[in-house]
Design an enzyme around this catalytic site. Structure first.
Site, PDB file in Angstrom:
ATOM      1  N   HIS A   1       0.824  -1.213   0.000  1.00 28.89           N
ATOM      2  CA  HIS A   1       0.000   0.000   0.000  1.00 28.89           C
ATOM      3  C   HIS A   1       0.858   1.263   0.000  1.00 28.89           C
ATOM      4  O   HIS A   1       0.352   2.345  -0.291  1.00 28.89           O
ATOM      5  CB  HIS A   1      -0.965  -0.004   1.185  1.00 28.89           C
ATOM      6  CG  HIS A   1      -0.343   0.215   2.522  1.00 28.89           C
ATOM      7  ND1 HIS A   1      -0.085  -0.815   3.402  1.00 28.89           N
ATOM      8  CD2 HIS A   1       0.063   1.338   3.154  1.00 28.89           C
ATOM      9  CE1 HIS A   1       0.443  -0.332   4.511  1.00 28.89           C
ATOM     10  NE2 HIS A   1       0.549   0.971   4.388  1.00 28.89           N
TER      11      HIS A   1
ATOM     12  N   SER B   1       4.839   2.141   8.123  1.00 29.76           N
ATOM     13  CA  SER B   1       4.553   1.068   7.175  1.00 29.76           C
ATOM     14  C   SER B   1       5.790   0.698   6.371  1.00 29.76           C
ATOM     15  O   SER B   1       6.460   1.558   5.806  1.00 29.76           O
ATOM     16  CB  SER B   1       3.452   1.496   6.200  1.00 29.76           C
ATOM     17  OG  SER B   1       2.219   1.572   6.845  1.00 29.76           O
TER      18      SER B   1
ATOM     19  N   ASP C   1       0.398  -7.591   1.221  1.00 27.56           N
ATOM     20  CA  ASP C   1       0.783  -6.201   1.475  1.00 27.56           C
ATOM     21  C   ASP C   1       2.303  -6.025   1.528  1.00 27.56           C
ATOM     22  O   ASP C   1       2.835  -5.365   2.414  1.00 27.56           O
ATOM     23  CB  ASP C   1       0.144  -5.688   2.756  1.00 27.56           C
ATOM     24  CG  ASP C   1       0.087  -4.158   2.815  1.00 27.56           C
ATOM     25  OD1 ASP C   1       0.508  -3.524   1.832  1.00 27.56           O
ATOM     26  OD2 ASP C   1      -0.373  -3.614   3.839  1.00 27.56           O
TER      27      ASP C   1
END
Length: 594
Positions: free
Chosen positions: A144, A253, A175
């Site tokens: 993402h 992230s 992911d």
């Protein structure tokens, strides 16, 4: 049903300040700092005028006191004190987290598709996240973080230079994204991160990255608090995941989670934001990471995680087990439905009881033994396989034991969870915009509802339930998805199965107002069932039969018993004027022209 908000690390709802720059609460780091601090001599009790010292003891002049010492003596004492002083805290932290130099900051420009107007894209925006260097001159980050990327740049710790990066593979379900940099300068003095084994509960972990709150590298620490199959928000799937109590904020992230042995045990990727929960972060563990890397190295591209194309239910009720002919020592799960497009549909049948998968017995609640004192959903065994691998499945059918060798494949959903970076398909005739439904399309349509109604809810709100499909729905439609989303589309998303690999759910997404379609302008998000009494299989077949139609009328049968009828010659002639009016370059997307 438990309400909660699970967020990806890149875009949290409410930023917090749990991340601490240049600071570690890792037990190993704290111990090292404390040991060094203990090595520093405590200052002597200073005299407060005449009388006793503060601690009540009689004051004794220190012969080594520098109060009356000569300059030469003071110089000698200062040098000795510096030699005996502890190392700076930063150097100690470097030893505890040796992989810190391998952590990079990821800068990305995104251009997302516009599902309301699929012939164009949305306005460009930028984001920053984290990543880290691994072997083979490659960098790992979250999928993402680089979704719909137009440009990706990486910056090393302590550097003022951004290096252009190339995206090698994007694993949407897990992911994870794999990047590389062509510039040789980027790889100088960088040691790749080494991967460790799956940690145990209460093992210490340190999350390193570049979250909000500053521009420099940041470290947060915690322990592994849970390990189970969990919902991957971006991937709309369920895989093994670690829950930790270290803060994971926007920008974390893609950063590594480092064990106290200096090995990477996972990738930070999402967190739980809820008024009843604090410091709950999630990490992609090494088994999932290695599956992604091995998949890319074996196939030259990401092919995905295989699935067992069935719907099943628990068999905890004793009467249910007895009715299926199970003995008291037998356990398993009951097959409710089998995906028609899955290869296992040739051998597995509804009402079969799956007893084991690859020799591992399955309990009545659908779990298998994991580690000492732990159990996990049997889907973990499937996720350890690669696409095309074989699996031995033992079933009970009519009280008879059967074994089948099944070749595992990926999931073909009627409404796909992702469009894998491709632009959405569309077809326009007489102002009617036809498109194929996907989860990103549903998300976009709900965004339009929020925009027009002024709702303060966010699309990223999540409603965690025991059903994975409902988790996805809550992701896409927020807490009131049962009321705001198109009911028929959601029902198909939850329960409908594709009957063929090329089947799509085609809808009229909107009607571009023109004289030719007066009275039809309010049709929106409505499924197309048939054209001129022929069932609509997918968007491409609809475009072909409409373009080749030589009948007097174009007749579209829609759900809710709606009918649209247009004169063929007039409709096709009006299409060109409508395209010009709305500045649309073509009546259909490029993929439909081939």
């Amino acid at each position: 049903m438990v309400e909660s908000n699970k967020k990806r690390g890149r875009k949290p709802k409410n930023p917090t300040s749990d991340t601490m720059d240049f600071h570690s609460t890792n037990p190993a780091a704290s111990s090292a700092v404390e040991d060094a601090a203990a090595a520093v001599p405590k200052p002597q009790t200073r005299r407060l005028g005449r009388g006793r010292s503060r601690d009540g003891e009689k004051h004794v002049e220190d012969p080594n006191s520098d109060i009356a010492a000569s300059p030469e003596r003071r110089s000698t004492m200062t040098a000795a004190a510096e030699a005996a002083a502890p190392q700076p805290r930063w150097e100690i932290l470097e030893k505890v987290v040796p992989a810190m130099d391998a952590v990079v900051k990821v800068f990305c420009f995104h251009t997302e598709p516009n599902f309301s107007m699929p012939w164009q894209r949305k306005r460009q925006y930028s984001s920053s996240s984290s990543g880290f260097v691994i072997g083979g001159r490659r960098v790992l980050t979250n999928a993402h973080s680089v979704e719909h990327h137009t440009q990706v740049q990486l910056k090393k710790r302590g550097s003022d230079t951004k290096y252009l990066a190339t995206v090698l593979a994007i694993g949407t379900e897990c992911d994870i994204a794999l990047l590389t940099v062509k510039n040789e300068e980027f790889w100088e003095a960088v040691s790749p991160v080494e991967f460790g084994d799956l940690p145990a509960l209460q093992d210490a972990v340190t999350v390193v990255g570049y979250p909000i709150g500053g521009d420099t590298i940041s470290v947060t620490s915690g322990v592994v608090s849970r390990m189970e199959i969990l919902s991957y928000v971006h991937g709309s799937t369920e895989l093994l995941g670690l829950q930790i109590d270290a803060a994971i904020n926007s920008g974390n992230s893609g950063g590594p989670a480092i064990s106290d042995k200096g090995k990477c045990v996972g990738i930070a990727f999402q967190s739980l934001k809820n008024e009843d929960a604090e410091n709950i972060g999630y990490v992609i563990p090494t088994p999932v990471i290695m599956h992604f890397i091995q998949d890319y190295e074996k196939n030259g591209a990401y092919t995905g995680f295989p699935i067992l194309g069935i719907e099943w239910q628990k068999m905890e009720n004793p009467d249910l087990r007895k009715s299926m002919g199970m003995r008291s020592d037998q356990k398993g799960v009951l097959i409710k439905r089998v995906e028609p497009t899955a290869s296992e549909s040739q051998v597995l049948k509804p009402s079969d009881v799956i007893l084991s998968f690859d020799g591992v017995s399955i309990a009545n609640d659908g779990t298998v033994k994991f580690r000492h004192g732990e159990r996990i959903a049997f889907s973990y065994l499937i996720s350890q396989k690669h696409t095309g691998d074989d699996a031995l499945v033992k079933v009970l059918r009519n009280s008879e034991m059967l074994e089948f060798n099944i070749k595992l494949g990926t999931h073909k959903r009627l409404i796909p969870a992702h469009i894998k970076g491709r632009p959405p398909s569309y077809y326009i005739v007489a102002g009617f915009v036809f498109t194929a439904v996907s989860v990103p399309y549903l998300r976009s349509e709900y965004a339009q509802i929020l925009l027009h109604t002024g709702s303060s809810s966010l699309i990223e709100d999540f409603q965690l339930t025991q059903r994975h499909d409902e988790v996805i729905l809550a992701n896409e439609y927020g807490r009131d998805y049962e009321f705001d989303a198109p009911v028929k589309l959601l029902d198909k998303f939850l329960h409908a199965m594709a009957q063929s690999v090329d089947e799509q759910l085609v809808v009229v997404s909107q009607v571009l107002a023109a004289n030719i379609n007066v009275g039809y302008e309010e049709i929106v998000n409505t499924q197309v069932l048939a054209f001129n009494d022929k069932p609509v299989k997918n968007l491409k077949s609809l475009a072909n039969i409409v373009e080749s139609c030589d009948e007097e009328f174009l007749k579209f049968d829609l759900e809710y018993q709606q009918i649209v009828i247009l004169r063929t010659e007039t409709a096709k002639a009006a299409t060109l004027d409508i395209l010009k009016t709305y500045c649309i370059p073509s009546a259909m997307s490029d993929d439909l022209m081939t």
